[in-house]
Design a protein around this motif. Structure first.
Motif, PDB file in Angstrom:
ATOM      1  N   LEU A  97     -11.896  10.478  -5.136  1.00 21.85           N
ATOM      2  CA  LEU A  97     -11.413  10.655  -3.764  1.00 21.85           C
ATOM      3  C   LEU A  97     -12.290   9.921  -2.745  1.00 21.85           C
ATOM      4  CD1 LEU A  97      -9.667  12.286  -1.598  1.00 21.85           C
ATOM      5  CD2 LEU A  97     -11.542  13.911  -1.612  1.00 21.85           C
ATOM      6  N   GLU A  98     -13.593  10.078  -2.845  1.00 22.13           N
ATOM      7  CA  GLU A  98     -14.491   9.473  -1.850  1.00 22.13           C
ATOM      8  C   GLU A  98     -14.340   7.958  -1.810  1.00 22.13           C
ATOM      9  OE1 GLU A  98     -18.135  11.840  -0.292  1.00 22.13           O
ATOM     10  OE2 GLU A  98     -18.604  10.995  -2.258  1.00 22.13           O
ATOM     11  N   ASP A  99     -14.148   7.341  -2.971  1.00 21.48           N
ATOM     12  CA  ASP A  99     -13.984   5.878  -3.021  1.00 21.48           C
ATOM     13  C   ASP A  99     -12.647   5.459  -2.416  1.00 21.48           C
ATOM     14  OD1 ASP A  99     -16.462   5.668  -4.248  1.00 21.48           O
ATOM     15  OD2 ASP A  99     -15.620   5.741  -6.277  1.00 21.48           O
ATOM     16  N   ARG A 100     -11.592   6.220  -2.720  1.00 21.46           N
ATOM     17  CA  ARG A 100     -10.275   5.913  -2.144  1.00 21.46           C
ATOM     18  C   ARG A 100     -10.339   6.012  -0.624  1.00 21.46           C
ATOM     19  NH1 ARG A 100      -8.448   9.855  -5.909  1.00 21.46           N
ATOM     20  NH2 ARG A 100      -7.699  11.196  -4.219  1.00 21.46           N
ATOM     21  N   ALA A 148       0.832  -1.203   0.000  1.00 23.89           N
ATOM     22  CA  ALA A 148       0.000   0.000   0.000  1.00 23.89           C
ATOM     23  C   ALA A 148       0.864   1.250   0.000  1.00 23.89           C
ATOM     24  CB  ALA A 148      -0.913   0.022   1.227  1.00 23.89           C
ATOM     25  N   ILE A 149       0.287   2.357  -0.514  1.00 27.91           N
ATOM     26  CA  ILE A 149       0.881   3.684  -0.376  1.00 27.91           C
ATOM     27  C   ILE A 149      -0.184   4.567   0.263  1.00 27.91           C
ATOM     28  CG2 ILE A 149       1.899   5.691  -1.517  1.00 27.91           C
ATOM     29  CD1 ILE A 149       2.838   3.893  -3.770  1.00 27.91           C
ATOM     30  N   ILE A 150       0.128   5.105   1.447  1.00 28.78           N
ATOM     31  CA  ILE A 150      -0.829   5.901   2.217  1.00 28.78           C
ATOM     32  C   ILE A 150      -0.279   7.314   2.391  1.00 28.78           C
ATOM     33  CG2 ILE A 150      -2.100   6.090   4.390  1.00 28.78           C
ATOM     34  CD1 ILE A 150      -1.637   3.059   4.774  1.00 28.78           C
ATOM     35  N   ASP A 151      -1.108   8.298   2.051  1.00 31.32           N
ATOM     36  CA  ASP A 151      -0.746   9.716   2.181  1.00 31.32           C
ATOM     37  C   ASP A 151      -1.303  10.253   3.495  1.00 31.32           C
ATOM     38  OD1 ASP A 151      -0.010  12.320   1.694  1.00 31.32           O
ATOM     39  OD2 ASP A 151      -1.331  12.628  -0.030  1.00 31.32           O
ATOM     40  N   LEU A 183      -5.362   7.153  -0.042  1.00 32.20           N
ATOM     41  CA  LEU A 183      -4.792   5.839  -0.364  1.00 32.20           C
ATOM     42  C   LEU A 183      -4.505   5.812  -1.861  1.00 32.20           C
ATOM     43  CD1 LEU A 183      -4.186   2.961   0.772  1.00 32.20           C
ATOM     44  CD2 LEU A 183      -6.542   2.359   0.153  1.00 32.20           C
ATOM     45  N   LEU A 184      -3.218   5.654  -2.206  1.00 27.97           N
ATOM     46  CA  LEU A 184      -2.810   5.744  -3.612  1.00 27.97           C
ATOM     47  C   LEU A 184      -2.655   4.377  -4.272  1.00 27.97           C
ATOM     48  CD1 LEU A 184      -2.070   8.461  -2.247  1.00 27.97           C
ATOM     49  CD2 LEU A 184      -0.044   8.532  -3.685  1.00 27.97           C
ATOM     50  N   HIS A 185      -2.390   3.363  -3.444  1.00 29.78           N
ATOM     51  CA  HIS A 185      -2.078   2.042  -3.989  1.00 29.78           C
ATOM     52  C   HIS A 185      -2.502   0.995  -2.952  1.00 29.78           C
ATOM     53  CE1 HIS A 185       0.501  -0.497  -6.723  1.00 29.78           C
ATOM     54  NE2 HIS A 185       0.429  -1.289  -5.666  1.00 29.78           N
ATOM     55  N   LEU A 186      -3.061  -0.111  -3.398  1.00 26.59           N
ATOM     56  CA  LEU A 186      -3.440  -1.179  -2.469  1.00 26.59           C
ATOM     57  C   LEU A 186      -3.388  -2.536  -3.146  1.00 26.59           C
ATOM     58  CD1 LEU A 186      -4.505  -1.955   0.371  1.00 26.59           C
ATOM     59  CD2 LEU A 186      -6.816  -1.793  -0.593  1.00 26.59           C
ATOM     60  N   ASN A 187      -2.600  -3.437  -2.543  1.00 26.56           N
ATOM     61  CA  ASN A 187      -2.541  -4.839  -2.964  1.00 26.56           C
ATOM     62  C   ASN A 187      -2.413  -5.002  -4.483  1.00 26.56           C
ATOM     63  OD1 ASN A 187      -2.798  -5.418  -0.269  1.00 26.56           O
ATOM     64  ND2 ASN A 187      -4.980  -5.875  -0.381  1.00 26.56           N
ATOM     65  N   GLY A 188      -1.436  -4.278  -5.045  1.00 21.56           N
ATOM     66  CA  GLY A 188      -1.142  -4.412  -6.474  1.00 21.56           C
ATOM     67  C   GLY A 188      -1.954  -3.514  -7.379  1.00 21.56           C
ATOM     68  N   ILE A 212     -12.180   3.080   1.143  1.00 24.07           N
ATOM     69  CA  ILE A 212     -11.322   1.891   1.259  1.00 24.07           C
ATOM     70  C   ILE A 212     -10.300   2.095   2.383  1.00 24.07           C
ATOM     71  CG2 ILE A 212      -9.614   0.437   0.082  1.00 24.07           C
ATOM     72  CD1 ILE A 212     -11.031   1.295  -2.585  1.00 24.07           C
ATOM     73  N   LEU A 213      -9.701   3.284   2.440  1.00 25.14           N
ATOM     74  CA  LEU A 213      -8.697   3.596   3.465  1.00 25.14           C
ATOM     75  C   LEU A 213      -9.288   3.470   4.866  1.00 25.14           C
ATOM     76  CD1 LEU A 213      -5.913   4.707   4.341  1.00 25.14           C
ATOM     77  CD2 LEU A 213      -6.826   7.021   3.979  1.00 25.14           C
ATOM     78  N   ALA A 214     -10.476   4.035   5.062  1.00 23.31           N
ATOM     79  CA  ALA A 214     -11.122   3.982   6.382  1.00 23.31           C
ATOM     80  C   ALA A 214     -11.327   2.536   6.822  1.00 23.31           C
ATOM     81  CB  ALA A 214     -12.457   4.726   6.342  1.00 23.31           C
ATOM     82  N   GLY A 215     -11.627   1.662   5.871  1.00 22.47           N
ATOM     83  CA  GLY A 215     -11.850   0.247   6.186  1.00 22.47           C
ATOM     84  C   GLY A 215     -10.589  -0.491   6.593  1.00 22.47           C
ATOM     85  N   LEU A 216      -9.421   0.064   6.224  1.00 19.95           N
ATOM     86  CA  LEU A 216      -8.139  -0.594   6.544  1.00 19.95           C
ATOM     87  C   LEU A 216      -7.667  -0.297   7.963  1.00 19.95           C
ATOM     88  CD1 LEU A 216      -5.927   0.196   3.410  1.00 19.95           C
ATOM     89  CD2 LEU A 216      -7.065  -1.964   3.945  1.00 19.95           C
ATOM     90  N   LEU A 217      -8.119   0.836   8.504  1.00 22.32           N
ATOM     91  CA  LEU A 217      -7.521   1.342   9.743  1.00 22.32           C
ATOM     92  C   LEU A 217      -8.385   1.029  10.957  1.00 22.32           C
ATOM     93  CD1 LEU A 217      -6.423   4.848   8.402  1.00 22.32           C
ATOM     94  CD2 LEU A 217      -5.072   2.755   8.483  1.00 22.32           C
TER      95      LEU A 217
END
Length: 286
Positions: A123-126, A72-75, A110-115, A129-134
């Protein structure tokens, strides 16, 4: 192949937050913009300019390794909180060297996830997904969207003593570099500085040159917004007590003044030097 640092998307500074439903709003945290890259069972943290600061953020690196992702790449922003629960830039530098356990990473994109490269997603979709990871108990926290109307959010942020807010177009794609799809609105604060001199040129606004109290470090100039009577008093004081320019400073249009004048300056919160600054009052320390 290992993931590489992606130059960040940089918001444009504006005077007022944008209105309407096309925008979402977040708190602007007072810290170091950073990027977490997780891959090959490891985690790295980079500065805004792409310097590898992994060794400086040991606890945050361990927290990143604990996320349930392959890569992943997280900003986000590395911050430290003060006793009031506000991000505190002054305390951040000390915490990096002495108090690692006080550091948090506030994740907002979130710029990148699992390939998968997610930068072309909205933005809202990214962010969903990010909120669900943390998780809620990690050192890596999600930057929540502030509910409500833009001006009301700005008022709340200003009253709370926060640095400002960032407004983002909900449908924006992630593009490195400056953008008007992300806008930052900063709140103001007032501070006291030593007054070094006054810059006056015919036909131009007058500015007061300010330094950090007690250190003499030049921090920038402040537009002189004083009423006529106070302006006259300032000009008189400067003329009666001429001083020498600080070492290395050459400003031909400046009248330097002896040490001993203090100015109260309104300026943008969360900046190292003065920005959008205006002189509100001045007095002698005698």
């Amino acid at each position: 192949m290992r993931l590489k640092f992606v130059p960040p998307m940089m918001p444009t500074l504006v005077a007022k937050p944008p209105q309407g439903d096309a925008w979402s709003h977040e708190v602007k945290f007072d810290g170091y913009r950073s990027q977490i890259i997780i891959d090959a069972g490891d985690a790295r943290i980079f500065t805004r300019r792409g310097l590898d600061w992994t060794s400086k953020y040991r606890d945050l690196v361990e927290a990143a390794k604990g996320l349930n992702v392959q890569n992943a790449i997280i900003d986000g922003e590395v911050i430290v909180l003060n006793e009031a629960g506000l991000s505190d830039f002054a305390a951040l530098r000390k915490a990096i060297t002495r108090r690692q356990h006080d550091l948090y990473f506030v994740a907002f994109d979130l710029l990148h996830l699992n390939g998968h490269d997610l930068r072309d997603m909205e933005l809202e979709d990214r962010r969903e997904i990010l909120a669900g990871l943390l998780g809620s108990d990690s050192r890596i926290q999600f930057s929540e969207t502030m509910p409500g109307e833009a001006n009301a959010i700005y008022h709340l942020i200003d009253q709370a003593g926060l640095e400002g807010m960032v407004s983002k177009r909900r449908d924006s794609k992630y593009r490195s570099g400056p953008t008007t799809n992300w806008l930052k609105t900063k709140s103001f604060t007032e501070s006291e500085f030593d007054l070094l001199g006054v810059e006056r040129e015919r036909g131009k606004p007058a500015f007061a040159l300010m330094a950090e109290r007690g250190t003499g470090r030049y921090v920038g100039s402040a537009f002189i917004t004083l009423n006529r009577e106070m302006r006259e008093r300032l000009w008189k004081r400067v003329q009666e007590a001429p001083g020498q320019p600080p070492k290395g400073m050459k400003r031909p249009a400046t009248q330097w003044v002896k040490p001993g004048l203090i100015g109260r300056v309104k300026h943008l919160r969360g900046e190292e030097d003065l920005r959008h600054a205006s002189l509100q009052d001045f007095w002698g320390d005698d």
